[in-house]
Design a protein around this motif. Structure first.
Motif, short mmCIF file in Angstrom:
data_model
loop_
_atom_site.label_atom_id
_atom_site.label_comp_id
_atom_site.label_asym_id
_atom_site.label_seq_id
_atom_site.Cartn_x
_atom_site.Cartn_y
_atom_site.Cartn_z
N GLU A 170 -14.71 -4.79 -1.32
CA GLU A 170 -13.99 -3.93 -2.07
C GLU A 170 -15.14 -2.74 -2.33
OE1 GLU A 170 -11.09 -4.38 -3.41
OE2 GLU A 170 -10.78 -6.47 -2.30
N SER A 177 -15.25 1.05 -3.94
CA SER A 177 -14.94 2.08 -4.90
C SER A 177 -15.76 3.45 -4.44
CB SER A 177 -15.11 1.64 -6.19
OG SER A 177 -16.36 1.58 -6.63
N HIS A 236 -5.37 0.38 7.38
CA HIS A 236 -6.12 1.25 6.33
C HIS A 236 -5.22 2.50 6.60
CE1 HIS A 236 -9.32 -1.24 5.44
NE2 HIS A 236 -9.74 -1.47 6.46
N ASN A 253 -11.37 8.32 -3.54
CA ASN A 253 -10.59 7.46 -2.24
C ASN A 253 -9.06 7.87 -2.33
OD1 ASN A 253 -13.27 6.29 -1.85
ND2 ASN A 253 -12.72 4.32 -2.67
N GLU A 279 -4.25 3.28 0.94
CA GLU A 279 -2.96 2.53 0.11
C GLU A 279 -3.11 1.03 0.75
OE1 GLU A 279 2.01 2.43 0.23
OE2 GLU A 279 0.67 3.88 1.37
N ASP A 280 -4.54 0.62 0.35
CA ASP A 280 -4.88 -0.74 1.02
C ASP A 280 -4.02 -1.92 0.40
OD1 ASP A 280 -6.09 0.37 2.95
OD2 ASP A 280 -8.28 -0.43 2.43
N ASP A 281 -3.71 -1.76 -0.90
CA ASP A 281 -2.99 -2.74 -1.73
C ASP A 281 -1.44 -2.99 -1.42
OD1 ASP A 281 -2.16 -0.48 -2.71
OD2 ASP A 281 -2.47 -0.82 -4.92
N ARG A 337 -11.57 -3.07 1.94
CA ARG A 337 -10.59 -2.72 1.07
C ARG A 337 -11.07 -1.45 0.17
NH1 ARG A 337 -9.39 -5.46 4.47
NH2 ARG A 337 -7.96 -7.26 4.69
N SER A 356 -10.34 1.14 -2.65
CA SER A 356 -9.66 1.15 -3.67
C SER A 356 -9.26 2.63 -4.33
CB SER A 356 -10.22 0.42 -4.87
OG SER A 356 -9.74 0.95 -6.20
N SER A 357 -8.06 2.78 -4.49
CA SER A 357 -7.50 4.26 -5.10
C SER A 357 -7.21 4.02 -6.54
CB SER A 357 -6.30 4.38 -4.41
OG SER A 357 -6.54 5.09 -2.93
N ARG A 358 -7.90 3.32 -7.19
CA ARG A 358 -7.87 3.10 -8.77
C ARG A 358 -8.02 4.30 -9.45
NH1 ARG A 358 -10.11 -2.09 -11.43
NH2 ARG A 358 -8.52 -3.15 -9.87
N ARG A 359 -9.17 4.84 -9.09
CA ARG A 359 -9.76 6.07 -9.67
C ARG A 359 -8.81 7.12 -9.61
NH1 ARG A 359 -13.27 10.75 -9.40
NH2 ARG A 359 -14.55 10.79 -11.56
#
Length: 339
Positions: free
Chosen positions: A121, A123, A202, A234, A237-239, A292, A294-297
């Motif tokens: 993971e 970030s 990816h 980042n 759309e890895d999820d 993977r 993350s685009s959470r931020r």
């Protein structure tokens, strides 16, 4: 209609062409920069400038009068030019934009700055490559790919050195694709299709990349963030469901009947062995396909993808179905044979 002027470097590249079109559709004035001969056709609100950023020391005339800069230009293939364009020119362009009082500076970096991550993971806070030395154990890749990642990271650091009153945004996109790249997996060699079929693709759709870049510029021009701050995101759309190459190939075969999409998927262990034999190294890290991003931020900042890979793949599958239909109709047309 906006009276804002946005400078776009790398304007004839895969992302640049879409960004220019996207900005024009939204009513912006665009100053498009390319190192190649610019298109000759006249388009309202579009001004072309030809410049080699790696060789042009005075970049102030490019940015003078602009409200924002979207910096896409990069060297991805010629190792000898990477430092000059990806780092040095980025710093000079950011300095020129700062001096010209440009309000927002948006830079496209790459997830390659992470190399082969120690964790799966990834970030924005994850460890990145060493800038000053090429350490093969940090990145399971060819030497020019490692150099690309290191120089894109150096470009990020250059922007941080320059940033003062200008709001700066750095994106680290994953593998940017348009419809041709999505469909084009059928043109890979059979060995590559078999080895890569299990891999996480990816992929991020180029129109989503454009939308995210423009969104960030609009946010900055509207006053979001603190002047002089550099925000890093980042862009992936890895999820998403069914992210593997084999997932698309199966759908593509059903849509088109093209046998190039029908392959036997090699186990991941075979892929590992192939890379070990190729690079002659076994770092205690993860290859790209295991990581993977993350685009959470970015989501926490309020951005949502406008299209998504599901929609992009549907467009690609529709094109494949149309091509298959057209091919079938061509074969069905009787030929007039004359002697």
């Amino acid at each position: 209609m906006s009276d804002k002027i946005v400078l776009v470097t790398g304007a004839t590249g895969r992302i640049g062409r879409v960004v220019v079109s996207d900005l024009l559709q939204r009513g912006y004035h665009v100053r498009a920069v390319t190192s190649k001969s610019p298109p000759s056709e006249g388009v309202q609100r579009l001004e072309w400038r030809q410049a080699d950023l790696a060789r042009n020391d005075d970049l102030l005339p490019l940015v003078d009068g602009c409200d924002a800069v979207i910096h896409l230009a990069a060297e991805i293939g010629k190792k000898s030019r990477m430092r000059a364009l990806n780092e040095d020119a980025t710093e000079r362009l950011a300095k020129a934009a700062q001096d010209a009082r440009v309000g927002a500076f948006c830079y496209t970096s790459s997830v390659s700055v992470y190399g082969s991550g120690r964790s799966i993971e990834i970030s924005e806070a994850s460890p990145v490559l060493s800038i000053d030395e090429d350490n093969a154990s940090e990145y399971w890749a060819l030497d020019y790919v490692r150099e690309y990642g290191r120089t894109k990271l150096a470009g990020e650091r250059a922007i941080s050195r320059v940033a003062d009153q200008m709001r700066c945004i750095i994106f680290r996109p994953a593998v940017v694709v348009d419809l041709d790249q999505i469909i084009g997996i059928r043109d890979w060699s059979l060995v590559k299709r078999m080895l890569a079929s299990h891999r996480h693709a990816h992929h991020i759709y180029v129109w989503d990349v454009s939308d995210a870049l423009i969104w960030s510029v609009e946010q900055a021009l509207a006053g979001r963030g603190t002047p002089g701050d550099v925000e890093i995101f980042n862009l992936a759309e890895d999820d998403r469901p069914q992210p593997r190459h084999i997932d698309f190939m199966r759908k593509a075969f059903r849509a088109s009947g093209d046998p190039h999409y029908r392959v036997v998927s090699a186990p991941s262990a075979v892929d590992w062995l192939h890379d070990f034999l190729r690079f002659r190294t076994l770092p205690l890290r993860n290859p790209l396909w295991r990581m993977r991003f993350s685009s959470r931020r970015l989501r926490d900042a309020g951005y949502r993808l406008k299209f998504g890979m599901a929609q992009a793949e549907e467009l690609a599958l529709s094109r494949l179905a149309d091509q298959a239909k057209a091919g079938a109709q061509t074969k069905a047309v009787p030929q007039n044979n004359t002697v």
